[in-house]
Design a protein around this motif. Structure first.
Motif, PDB file in Angstrom:
ATOM      1  N   SER A 173     -67.102  26.449   2.910  1.00 26.75           N
ATOM      2  CA  SER A 173     -66.331  27.686   3.123  1.00 26.75           C
ATOM      3  C   SER A 173     -67.090  28.655   4.024  1.00 26.75           C
ATOM      4  CB  SER A 173     -66.029  28.358   1.787  1.00 26.75           C
ATOM      5  OG  SER A 173     -65.250  27.509   0.977  1.00 26.75           O
ATOM      6  N   GLN A 210     -59.602  29.232   0.614  1.00 26.46           N
ATOM      7  CA  GLN A 210     -59.633  28.452  -0.626  1.00 26.46           C
ATOM      8  C   GLN A 210     -58.823  29.163  -1.720  1.00 26.46           C
ATOM      9  OE1 GLN A 210     -63.672  27.508  -1.487  1.00 26.46           O
ATOM     10  NE2 GLN A 210     -63.182  25.929  -2.980  1.00 26.46           N
ATOM     11  N   ASP A 270     -59.108  25.479   4.120  1.00 27.19           N
ATOM     12  CA  ASP A 270     -60.117  25.336   3.067  1.00 27.19           C
ATOM     13  C   ASP A 270     -59.444  24.813   1.791  1.00 27.19           C
ATOM     14  OD1 ASP A 270     -62.412  25.397   1.598  1.00 27.19           O
ATOM     15  OD2 ASP A 270     -62.953  27.464   2.132  1.00 27.19           O
TER      16      ASP A 270
HETATM   17 MG   LIG Z   1     -65.515  26.499  -0.679  1.00 32.14          MG
END
Ligand SMILES: [Mg+2]
Ligand SMILES: Nc1ncnc2c1ncn2[C@@H]1O[C@H](COP(=O)(O)OP(=O)(O)OP(=O)(O)O)[C@@H](O)[C@H]1O
Lengths: 233, 241
Positions: B44, B86, B159
């Motif tokens: 990330s 994410q 993500d």
């Molecule tokens: Mg991550």
């Protein structure tokens, strides 16, 4: 009980008759507190956003000062502004003492920390990742700030209405720096003090009812605004 | 050909900890590059750097042949890159307004129906008027993908876009991603914990481990002939994470 009832009846009569003195007092109250609120919003909302987002040396001190400012006793502010504007004071030459301008100044000092402080809290409560998300979607710094304000709107609106409620109903500072001069610096709160002292309870209650009505309208407006901006409603 | 993205001598630190050390990485225009690796590897973080949301502690990132930082990247170029995070964060407005948000930033007006088409594509047209905050995790993730796709970016950073989805929806999203890549030529960097997804979608796979790229290879080679023992271990699921 009877006094109160008579007061309410008289309040209605006064309101319905559009009594010129009453209109003048209400008008000045709205002008002084409205102007003070406008200045506080224009200055306090950007400061609150900035404090809610940034870390910098001295930030904690500034935040502590703002929190202190949120609980300032109006009479202390009145005293400070009085001394500043009095003939021997540093700003005595302006000739503002016992004018609406002095009252606006005092009320800005009361409302500004509230608007800035509550705005800061509302902005700081937003998720930290939100800014990255907005930038990733292509927002400019100004667009980021506007969207953050939108996301924190309920807190920011509450900050503004809370600030208005505090200053429209305070008596200490406007009494000291305005002087409660008839047709010049008399506002609802100082008029209530005066009429009560003179034993004119009917009139005092009438003025009190008007004051409550104004505070109610401010909150009602807040709810309407929140409702309009709230996708749930 | 100049790669769309070129990462060189990159290091990224949080405090005293170095979380990324990448001597070189290229992302070719038009490819899907999968980025896999254990939790905490820095995936990330790398996406944040590639989107110029954060500046690396050292090293450079070139976009279309020019080195930029978050400060120097012009707005018009910045708006050619976007990330599906994410954890999707939707704005407190309707689903449709969320998807139109990026378009409105660019034009000042509304999305002229593009947002509805994008919602349709992720199977959420019926939720357009709903309040975004009431959505389930998987629905929110799909809205988040729709609001990125509607911008038709040159570089799309994903993500774990299917982490909260059921198998049926995973397939549907994979199809959308593949279509965007094939039909619009969108370059995609896809972070995924699902090695099968990497295999289905990507032309190349990069393996990130404790901040270092241990292996980058064409998908078939990566899965059939992993060069690094850690890659092999990761693929066999022997790694604890
Ligand atoms: Mg991550
Ligand atoms: N803002 C930050 N401040 C300090 N440390 C951070 C920050 N962001 C990430 N880290 C650390 O950097 C490392 C890499 O984090 P990152 O989120 O990039 O991992 P990841 O590969 O995406 O993991 P996951 O698969 O669990 O999402 C982690 O050890 C994390 O704790």
């Amino acid at each position: 009980m009877e006094t109160i009832l008579r007061g309410v009846v008289e309040a209605l009569q006064l309101l319905l008759s559009f009594d010129a003195d009453l209109r003048e007092i209400v008008g000045l109250s709205l002008w002084v507190s409205g102007a003070a609120l406008a200045i506080s919003v224009v200055m306090g909302v950007p400061v609150g956003v900035w404090l809610g987002l940034r870390q910098f040396p001295g930030r904690q001190l500034l935040v502590a000062l703002i929190y202190t400012g949120m609980g300032l006793p109006p009479v202390v502010v009145g005293l400070a502004v009085y001394l500043t504007l009095s003939r021997q004071g540093p700003l005595g030459d302006l000739g503002w003492l016992f004018t609406p301008t002095a009252m606006i100044l005092a009320q800005v000092i009361l409302a500004l920390p509230m608007v800035a402080g509550f705005t800061m809290t509302a902005i700081a409560a937003l998720p930290a990742q939100l800014i990255l998300q907005l930038r990733a979607l292509g927002a400019t710094p100004a667009q980021v700030n506007l969207t953050l304000l939108y996301e924190a709107r309920n807190g920011v609106l509450a900050a503004i209405v809370g600030g208005f409620g505090a200053i429209i109903s305070e008596v200490g500072s406007v009494m000291m720096v305005g002087g409660n001069i008839d047709h010049k610096t008399r506002v609802l709160t100082t008029a209530i003090v005066l009429e009560t002292r003179k034993g004119n309870f009917d009139l005092a209650i009438a003025l009190g009812v008007v004051l409550l009505g104004l505070a109610f309208m401010a909150n009602w407006l807040l709810l309407r605004l929140q409702g309009r901006l709230d996708p749930r409603m | 050909m100049t790669p769309l993205l070129l990462v060189s001598d990159l290091e990224h630190r949080y405090g005293a900890r170095t979380v990324l050390r990448i001597p070189q990485l290229q992302v070719q225009a038009g490819e899907i590059l999968a980025l896999v690796g254990p939790s905490g590897a820095g995936k990330s973080t790398l996406l944040r750097l590639l989107n110029f949301l954060e500046a690396p502690s050292a090293g450079q990132i070139h976009f279309r042949g020019q080195p930029y930082t978050p400060q120097t990247l012009p707005l018009a170029l910045r708006r050619r890159i976007t990330t599906v995070f994410q954890q999707p964060i939707l704005l407190d407005m309707s689903v449709r307004a969320n998807v139109a948000y990026g378009l409105r930033l660019r034009t000042g007006g509304n999305g002229h129906g593009q947002e509805d088409a994008a919602l349709q594509a992720v199977g959420l047209a019926h939720l357009a008027p709903a309040r975004a905050r009431t959505l389930s995790g998987g629905e929110a993730q799909r809205v988040s993908l729709a609001r990125a796709l509607v911008l038709d970016p040159d570089l799309l950073l994903l993500d774990e876009p299917t982490a909260n989805l059921d198998p049926g929806n995973v397939r549907a999203i994979e199809e959308i991603v593949a279509t965007a890549n094939r039909q619009r030529g969108t370059t995609i960097v896809l972070v995924t914990h699902n090695v099968w997804q990497a295999r289905r979608l990507a032309q190349r796979v990069a393996f990130l481990y404790e901040g270092e790229l241990l292996e980058t290879a064409a998908t078939a080679d990566f899965f059939e002939r992993p060069q690094h023992p850690r890659t092999a271990a990761f693929l066999h699921g022997d790694m604890v994470y």
